[in-house]
Design an enzyme around this catalytic site. Structure first.
Site, PDB file in Angstrom:
ATOM      1  N   ASP A   1      33.919 -27.702  39.965  1.00  0.00           N
ATOM      2  CA  ASP A   1      34.028 -28.474  37.838  1.00  0.00           C
ATOM      3  C   ASP A   1      32.365 -28.771  37.260  1.00  0.00           C
ATOM      4  O   ASP A   1      31.547 -28.152  38.949  1.00  0.00           O
ATOM      5  CB  ASP A   1      34.637 -29.911  38.766  1.00  0.00           C
ATOM      6  CG  ASP A   1      33.768 -31.020  39.047  1.00  0.00           C
ATOM      7  OD1 ASP A   1      32.725 -30.425  40.526  1.00  0.00           O
ATOM      8  OD2 ASP A   1      33.302 -31.615  38.215  1.00  0.00           O
TER       9      ASP A   1
ATOM     10  N   GLU B   1      36.094 -23.235  51.979  1.00  0.00           N
ATOM     11  CA  GLU B   1      36.001 -24.577  51.619  1.00  0.00           C
ATOM     12  C   GLU B   1      34.939 -23.528  49.514  1.00  0.00           C
ATOM     13  O   GLU B   1      34.720 -22.746  49.879  1.00  0.00           O
ATOM     14  CB  GLU B   1      34.628 -24.827  52.211  1.00  0.00           C
ATOM     15  CG  GLU B   1      33.218 -26.046  50.981  1.00  0.00           C
ATOM     16  CD  GLU B   1      33.572 -27.253  50.100  1.00  0.00           C
ATOM     17  OE1 GLU B   1      34.818 -27.258  49.513  1.00  0.00           O
ATOM     18  OE2 GLU B   1      33.067 -28.108  50.412  1.00  0.00           O
TER      19      GLU B   1
ATOM     20  N   GLY C   1      37.455 -28.748  45.062  1.00  0.00           N
ATOM     21  CA  GLY C   1      36.990 -27.611  44.101  1.00  0.00           C
ATOM     22  C   GLY C   1      37.186 -25.996  44.580  1.00  0.00           C
ATOM     23  O   GLY C   1      37.301 -24.965  44.489  1.00  0.00           O
TER      24      GLY C   1
ATOM     25  N   ASP D   1      26.285 -26.368  49.160  1.00  0.00           N
ATOM     26  CA  ASP D   1      25.008 -26.789  49.090  1.00  0.00           C
ATOM     27  C   ASP D   1      24.009 -27.653  49.795  1.00  0.00           C
ATOM     28  O   ASP D   1      23.395 -26.320  50.235  1.00  0.00           O
ATOM     29  CB  ASP D   1      25.401 -27.845  47.841  1.00  0.00           C
ATOM     30  CG  ASP D   1      24.138 -27.821  46.512  1.00  0.00           C
ATOM     31  OD1 ASP D   1      23.030 -27.703  46.493  1.00  0.00           O
ATOM     32  OD2 ASP D   1      24.353 -28.702  45.537  1.00  0.00           O
TER      33      ASP D   1
ATOM     34  N   ARG E   1      37.293 -26.715  35.760  1.00  0.00           N
ATOM     35  CA  ARG E   1      38.296 -26.158  36.756  1.00  0.00           C
ATOM     36  C   ARG E   1      38.798 -24.636  36.566  1.00  0.00           C
ATOM     37  O   ARG E   1      38.744 -24.226  37.307  1.00  0.00           O
ATOM     38  CB  ARG E   1      38.652 -26.887  37.758  1.00  0.00           C
ATOM     39  CG  ARG E   1      37.854 -28.345  38.436  1.00  0.00           C
ATOM     40  CD  ARG E   1      38.773 -28.983  38.956  1.00  0.00           C
ATOM     41  NE  ARG E   1      37.608 -30.464  39.396  1.00  0.00           N
ATOM     42  CZ  ARG E   1      36.838 -30.766  40.505  1.00  0.00           C
ATOM     43  NH1 ARG E   1      36.567 -29.687  40.618  1.00  0.00           N
ATOM     44  NH2 ARG E   1      36.625 -31.701  40.863  1.00  0.00           N
TER      45      ARG E   1
HETATM   46  P1  IMP Z   1      26.744 -29.888  49.824  1.00  0.00           P
HETATM   47  O1  IMP Z   1      27.568 -31.306  50.311  1.00  0.00           O
HETATM   48  O2  IMP Z   1      25.902 -30.164  49.146  1.00  0.00           O
HETATM   49  O3  IMP Z   1      26.341 -29.058  50.493  1.00  0.00           O
HETATM   50  O4  IMP Z   1      27.833 -29.894  48.705  1.00  0.00           O
HETATM   51  C1  IMP Z   1      29.203 -29.152  48.359  1.00  0.00           C
HETATM   52  C2  IMP Z   1      29.688 -29.979  47.910  1.00  0.00           C
HETATM   53  O5  IMP Z   1      29.307 -30.157  46.014  1.00  0.00           O
HETATM   54  C3  IMP Z   1      31.355 -28.802  47.118  1.00  0.00           C
HETATM   55  O6  IMP Z   1      32.355 -28.926  48.222  1.00  0.00           O
HETATM   56  C4  IMP Z   1      31.421 -28.430  45.870  1.00  0.00           C
HETATM   57  O7  IMP Z   1      32.409 -29.621  45.661  1.00  0.00           O
HETATM   58  C5  IMP Z   1      29.756 -29.590  45.309  1.00  0.00           C
HETATM   59  N1  IMP Z   1      28.787 -28.219  44.707  1.00  0.00           N
HETATM   60  C6  IMP Z   1      27.725 -28.141  44.977  1.00  0.00           C
HETATM   61  N2  IMP Z   1      27.348 -27.634  44.215  1.00  0.00           N
HETATM   62  C7  IMP Z   1      28.130 -26.916  43.508  1.00  0.00           C
HETATM   63  C8  IMP Z   1      28.038 -26.317  41.674  1.00  0.00           C
HETATM   64  O8  IMP Z   1      27.316 -25.601  41.727  1.00  0.00           O
HETATM   65  N3  IMP Z   1      28.633 -26.970  41.108  1.00  0.00           N
HETATM   66  C9  IMP Z   1      30.315 -27.571  41.146  1.00  0.00           C
HETATM   67  N4  IMP Z   1      30.384 -28.592  42.761  1.00  0.00           N
HETATM   68  C10 IMP Z   1      29.266 -27.944  43.394  1.00  0.00           C
HETATM   69 MG    MG Z   2      33.832 -28.868  47.880  1.00  0.00          MG
END
Ligand code: IMP
Ligand code: MG
Length: 172
Positions: free
Chosen positions: A157, A97, A42, A101, A163
């Site tokens: 994505d 990063e 990403g 999320d 992307r």
């Molecule tokens: P986390 O572990 O839940 O914080 O997720 C983080 C990872 O999930 C990021 O590095 C992104 O690759 C992916 N991600 C989280 N939200 C989104 C989104 O809305 N669109 C695309 N990728 C996301």
């Molecule tokens: Mg990511």
């Protein structure tokens, strides 16, 4: 119809503001290039634009982790799919990063660089989906916070696609 959350012009402004902040952060680091590590896949476009604003010596590497598989929901179990090729031991590291999320991925990455003996870790994320945070994480530089929407484009994505879009759109 998809809605543009951040246009390419807005993204460009964010990247330039972040670049200025990171340049200040590393202004004193001249003895050893900063190891800039992008999180694949990403962050590839964000890193590409960001590093072109840097005024300090830097070395670029990538790390690949996965938490999502194909769904929009975090599995909360982070898998290391590709370690950096350059050792972070004793290095100034900037973790790059795309989006934070739930926080699980970012937490995993910060712990990883700590455990690998980085002497200084700074972190940056273009987007922060604060309403969805499940574990607290500290990020030094954040482009902007966004609401609880699934977004794609500018490296991110939607179901493995989109992307390459120059704008960031909501796909939910
Ligand atoms: P986390 O572990 O839940 O914080 O997720 C983080 C990872 O999930 C990021 O590095 C992104 O690759 C992916 N991600 C989280 N939200 C989104 C989104 O809305 N669109 C695309 N990728 C996301
Ligand atoms: Mg990511």
């Amino acid at each position: 119809m998809s809605e543009i959350l951040l246009s390419r012009q807005e993204i460009g402004q964010l990247v330039h503001r972040l670049g200025r902040q990171v340049n200040e952060r590393f202004a004193q680091v001249t003895e050893d290039p900063v190891l800039v590590v992008g999180v694949l896949t990403g962050a590839f476009l964000f890193l590409a634009d960001l590093v072109r604003t840097f005024e300090f010596p830097n070395q670029i590497d990538f790390i690949r982790v996965s938490s999502y598989g194909t769904s929009h929901e975090s599995s909360r179990r982070i898998q290391m799919l590709g370690e950096p090729t350059v050792s972070p031991r004793g290095r100034h590291v900037l973790l790059v990063e795309d989006i934070i999320d739930t926080g699980y991925t970012f937490d995993f990455l910060l712990r990883y660089f700590e455990s690998q003996g980085a002497c200084d870790i700074a972190s940056i994320a273009l987007l922060d989906k604060t309403p969805r945070r499940e574990i607290p994480v500290h990020c030094d530089f954040i482009g902007t916070t966004i609401p609880d929407r699934f977004v794609a484009g500018y490296g991110l994505d939607g179901g493995g696609l989109l992307r390459g879009l120059p704008d960031i759109i909501a796909v939910d």
